[in-house]
Write an enzyme that holds these catalytic residues in place. Structure first.
Site, PDB file in Angstrom:
ATOM      1  N   VAL A 188      -1.066  -1.603  -5.902  1.00 59.19           N
ATOM      2  CA  VAL A 188      -2.051  -2.595  -5.469  1.00 59.19           C
ATOM      3  C   VAL A 188      -1.337  -3.744  -4.760  1.00 59.19           C
ATOM      4  O   VAL A 188      -0.347  -4.286  -5.269  1.00 59.19           O
ATOM      5  CB  VAL A 188      -2.851  -3.149  -6.675  1.00 59.19           C
ATOM      6  CG1 VAL A 188      -3.881  -4.172  -6.214  1.00 59.19           C
ATOM      7  CG2 VAL A 188      -3.526  -2.013  -7.437  1.00 59.19           C
ATOM      8  N   CYS A 189      -1.843  -4.107  -3.594  1.00 63.72           N
ATOM      9  CA  CYS A 189      -1.345  -5.285  -2.877  1.00 63.72           C
ATOM     10  C   CYS A 189      -2.553  -6.054  -2.340  1.00 63.72           C
ATOM     11  O   CYS A 189      -3.690  -5.746  -2.688  1.00 63.72           O
ATOM     12  CB  CYS A 189      -0.378  -4.892  -1.772  1.00 63.72           C
ATOM     13  SG  CYS A 189      -1.105  -4.023  -0.388  1.00 63.72           S
ATOM     14  N   ALA A 190      -2.292  -7.015  -1.517  1.00 66.21           N
ATOM     15  CA  ALA A 190      -3.381  -7.868  -1.030  1.00 66.21           C
ATOM     16  C   ALA A 190      -4.452  -7.053  -0.301  1.00 66.21           C
ATOM     17  O   ALA A 190      -5.639  -7.203  -0.562  1.00 66.21           O
ATOM     18  CB  ALA A 190      -2.841  -8.969  -0.129  1.00 66.21           C
ATOM     19  N   GLY A 246      -3.807  -3.445   0.585  1.00 67.69           N
ATOM     20  CA  GLY A 246      -3.546  -2.012   0.482  1.00 67.69           C
ATOM     21  C   GLY A 246      -2.643  -1.475   1.573  1.00 67.69           C
ATOM     22  O   GLY A 246      -2.273  -0.315   1.559  1.00 67.69           O
ATOM     23  N   ALA A 257      -6.314  -5.445  -3.741  1.00 70.11           N
ATOM     24  CA  ALA A 257      -6.668  -6.027  -5.034  1.00 70.11           C
ATOM     25  C   ALA A 257      -8.176  -6.059  -5.269  1.00 70.11           C
ATOM     26  O   ALA A 257      -8.645  -5.838  -6.386  1.00 70.11           O
ATOM     27  CB  ALA A 257      -6.093  -7.434  -5.152  1.00 70.11           C
TER      28      ALA A 257
END
Length: 98
Positions: free
Chosen positions: A6-8, A10, A38
């Protein structure tokens, strides 16, 4: 094993996802992996472990609340930035109690 990165948005984890898939293939690790932003995380979704990119570590409590009992960890910037698959898989094992 099923792993969600998961990142800001994707996007930044998609390169890591590809490298982790290759590493898993080379080391005989059964892996299903996906990358999401996220805002796309919802109640565990059947993942074995969820790893957050360091840039959203500040959202860890909020995301953990959505995941319930699903193990979660925040990847350190150095491991994430260098795409250190060996260290990241060790982090996964630790999160899973191995």
């Amino acid at each position: 094993m099923r792993v969600l990165l998961v990142c800001a948005g994707g996007m930044s984890t998609s390169m890591l996802m590809k490298k982790m898939s290759k590493y898993a293939d080379e080391h005989g690790i059964e892996l299903e992996i996906a990358a999401r932003g996220a805002n796309e995380v919802k109640d565990g979704d059947g993942w074995d472990v969820v790893l957050l990119g360091p840039q959203i570590g500040y959202q860890a409590d909020k995301i953990k609340a959505k995941l319930g009992d699903t193990p979660m960890d925040v990847m350190p910037m150095l491991e994430y930035g260098r795409q250190n698959c060996e260290a990241i898989f060790a982090r996964i094992d630790k999160a899973l109690g191995k």
